[in-house]
Design an enzyme around this catalytic site. Sequence first.
Site, PDB file in Angstrom:
ATOM      1  N   ASN A 145      45.640  43.085  50.781  1.00 44.81           N
ATOM      2  CA  ASN A 145      44.181  43.139  50.712  1.00 44.81           C
ATOM      3  C   ASN A 145      43.489  42.282  51.760  1.00 44.81           C
ATOM      4  OD1 ASN A 145      45.585  41.417  48.711  1.00 44.81           O
ATOM      5  ND2 ASN A 145      43.563  40.545  48.377  1.00 44.81           N
ATOM      6  N   GLY A 176      43.151  46.913  38.166  1.00 45.64           N
ATOM      7  CA  GLY A 176      44.336  46.402  38.857  1.00 45.64           C
ATOM      8  C   GLY A 176      44.859  45.108  38.238  1.00 45.64           C
ATOM      9  N   THR A 177      43.956  44.235  37.854  1.00 41.48           N
ATOM     10  CA  THR A 177      44.378  42.955  37.278  1.00 41.48           C
ATOM     11  C   THR A 177      45.186  43.186  36.009  1.00 41.48           C
ATOM     12  OG1 THR A 177      42.425  41.881  38.180  1.00 41.48           O
ATOM     13  CG2 THR A 177      43.505  40.760  36.350  1.00 41.48           C
ATOM     14  N   CYS A 214      38.419  31.943  48.792  1.00 41.21           N
ATOM     15  CA  CYS A 214      38.917  33.176  48.185  1.00 41.21           C
ATOM     16  C   CYS A 214      38.118  33.522  46.944  1.00 41.21           C
ATOM     17  CB  CYS A 214      40.399  33.082  47.904  1.00 41.21           C
ATOM     18  SG  CYS A 214      40.756  31.913  46.606  1.00 41.21           S
TER      19      CYS A 214
END
Length: 384
Positions: free
Chosen positions: A151, A71-72, A322
Amino acid sequence: MKRIYLDHAATTPVDLEVRKAMKPFLSDNFGNASSLHSFGRDAKQALEESRGKIAEKLGAGPDEVVFTSGGTESNNLALKGVAFANRKKGKHIITSKIEHDCVLNSCKWLENEGFEVEYLDVGREGFVNLEVLGNSIRKDTVLVSIIHGNNEVGTIQNLKEIGKICSERDVYFHTDACQSFTKVPLDVGKHNLDLVTINSHKIYGPKGVGALFVRKGTRIIPWQHGGGHEFNKRGGTENIPAIVGFAKATEVTGEKEIQHMTGLRDRLIAGIPGEFPDSWLNGPKENRLCNNANFSFRHIEGESIVLRMDQKGIAVSTGSACSSHSLEPSHVMIAIGLKPEEAHGSVRITVGKENTMEEIEFAIESLREVTDGLRKMSPFVKNV
Ligand SMILES: Cc1ncc(COP(=O)(O)O)c(C=O)c1O
């Protein structure tokens, strides 16, 4: 101690069927898909079959699916590749404040390269305001990039409406669908999508593989240069076992699994805020990812909750520290209007198809013990 995994938004286990599908491509059919001999042709066949399966799932053509490392990379390719390819038209990009870090940091990097990025606000439930979006599009806007399923708080954006606005205004539309893929219907035609990011490890496939849907005719330059792989859009020998696993993974979440996860999620939502003191649900009740629940607990730290739940064998996560391990509160929590101290008290519970209702009941009970215990220790609680 039995361990219970409730962090499926972070990653998922590789499904047994997926593992079975991948195995022959590790040591037996190990060819390079670019080789002319039979080993290469076998690999190429597996590659193209996988591409076809994934394309079908998106309503795309096989030559519109570009395999990447995840995804990145897909998000980096979409944003940077489109921005640089369309510099003559303009340098304005629109995104939202609740994107994944890889989108936000690609945007920040593009700003340093002379592009102008507008970060749209979202409402309390995490939805982008469509009118504001429409009004933000300018003559020099080249790309709108809005995450499909968030997300952290699970908000599912209205892709159809956003796609309509973008196509009417002749602006490319990209969505990051890593969390929603296979859980929410996605059709690149119906939703007027030009670019879609998906990955494998959120859907019971292996890590390190993903794809970018690129509509035929989209002006995009490659970000990783190599030997002409992936329609000249992404250089590098294709990871055949992972790609085969990724394609197989698109088959393991169907209506039955979605219903099951929805039931578990709804039990969490019914059992936690309201029944627990000073707690609430973050994100929407409707148009929410079927596996996502996110709660805030006033006066206690999300991180302490995660660590105490872990001691009981239960894996959940918090948006307060995070992925970058920073002490900053989550940008998503702040964007939906939480105060920093409220954002620090948030816990994300994301269920999977293998979880059971007994596990959820145990998790709710454990969370009650953990939050009660932490509240007793909190210096803030005495003051309220
Ligand atoms: C919405 C979203 N986009 C992108 C990514 C990054 O994907 P990957 O881990 O495959 O690089 C993730 C995973 O954390 C995600 O949840």
